[in-house]
Scaffold this motif. Structure first.
Motif, PDB file in Angstrom:
ATOM      1  N   ILE A   1      22.113   8.734  33.825  1.00  0.00           N
ATOM      2  CA  ILE A   1      21.049   8.244  32.953  1.00  0.00           C
ATOM      3  C   ILE A   1      20.649   6.822  33.346  1.00  0.00           C
ATOM      4  O   ILE A   1      21.500   5.989  33.663  1.00  0.00           O
ATOM      5  N   TYR A   2      19.347   6.604  33.360  1.00  0.00           N
ATOM      6  CA  TYR A   2      18.749   5.312  33.690  1.00  0.00           C
ATOM      7  C   TYR A   2      17.790   4.917  32.578  1.00  0.00           C
ATOM      8  O   TYR A   2      17.212   5.783  31.919  1.00  0.00           O
ATOM      9  N   GLY A   3      17.587   3.615  32.383  1.00  0.00           N
ATOM     10  CA  GLY A   3      16.653   3.160  31.370  1.00  0.00           C
ATOM     11  C   GLY A   3      15.979   1.867  31.764  1.00  0.00           C
ATOM     12  O   GLY A   3      16.488   1.102  32.591  1.00  0.00           O
ATOM     13  N   LEU A   4      14.830   1.648  31.156  1.00  0.00           N
ATOM     14  CA  LEU A   4      14.046   0.429  31.376  1.00  0.00           C
ATOM     15  C   LEU A   4      13.481  -0.002  30.026  1.00  0.00           C
ATOM     16  O   LEU A   4      12.847   0.795  29.331  1.00  0.00           O
ATOM     17  N   LEU A   5      13.733  -1.258  29.667  1.00  0.00           N
ATOM     18  CA  LEU A   5      13.201  -1.819  28.428  1.00  0.00           C
ATOM     19  C   LEU A   5      11.898  -2.547  28.722  1.00  0.00           C
ATOM     20  O   LEU A   5      11.693  -3.069  29.821  1.00  0.00           O
ATOM     21  N   ARG A   6      11.042  -2.580  27.727  1.00  0.00           N
ATOM     22  CA  ARG A   6       9.725  -3.194  27.893  1.00  0.00           C
ATOM     23  C   ARG A   6       9.823  -4.621  28.441  1.00  0.00           C
ATOM     24  O   ARG A   6       9.115  -4.988  29.375  1.00  0.00           O
TER      25      ARG A   6
END
Length: 181
Positions: free
Chosen positions: A169-174
């Motif tokens: 799982i990967y994520g990017l915050l605004r």
């Protein structure tokens, strides 16, 4: 979000646009290969016209934004990209696939960048995340190029073709995306 409100987005080489029934003949040989199905959770193999019609119906549901990736030069369909949006939490899961002949040419990264831009700028999302099978490291490379951080591995989290597989799982915050722009 319904089909009538889905955007058409353009990049240097691509047009990312809503699907239509007219796309089915071109969609089937692209999405129907074993290699594409093996790297995705929700694509059946073999992939039939009935699967494509069911997908077009599913794409009309609220919170779904599935778009065809086409070449700007000639309109040829090369893949698909989309987001499953949860407005309550202001986040979305990004997903994509490309026909095998289009792998390794930067198209998924290019389409992904535009979808992320749209998600943060137009949909006011706070977070965009994506997962990939551990046996598909090329997808992880794409997600890192998009600026996403590896957040962990869900061990034997998904059942694909009778086998439990790890899901990265990967994520990017605004605010992380804004700092890069």
């Amino acid at each position: 979000m319904n089909m009538a409100s889905l955007p058409t987005l353009e990049t240097k080489r691509l047009r990312v646009r809503p699907y239509s029934e007219a796309d089915i003949p071109e969609l089937l040989p692209l999405i129907g290969t074993w290699e594409v199905a093996a790297t995705t959770l929700r694509i059946a193999h073999p992939y039939t016209e009935q699967d494509a019609r069911a997908f077009l119906e599913l794409a009309k549901e609220a919170g779904k934004m599935w778009l065809a990736i086409t070449l700007l030069s000639d309109g040829r369909q090369i893949g698909g990209i989309g987001m499953r949006i949860e407005e309550q939490h202001r986040h979305a899961e990004l997903g994509y696939w490309l026909g095998v002949d289009y792998w390794g040419q930067g198209y998924a990264t290019e389409a992904g960048r535009e979808m992320i831009r749209y998600g943060f700028e137009q949909l006011d999302l706070h977070r965009i995340f994506a997962t990939h099978f551990a046996h598909n490291p090329a997808s992880g490379n794409i997600l890192r190029k998009l600026g996403m951080r590896h957040e962990g591995c869900q061990r034997e989290h998904l059942l694909k073709w009778g086998q439990f597989v790890d899901s990265e799982i990967y994520g990017l915050l605004r605010h992380e995306w804004e700092a890069r722009e």
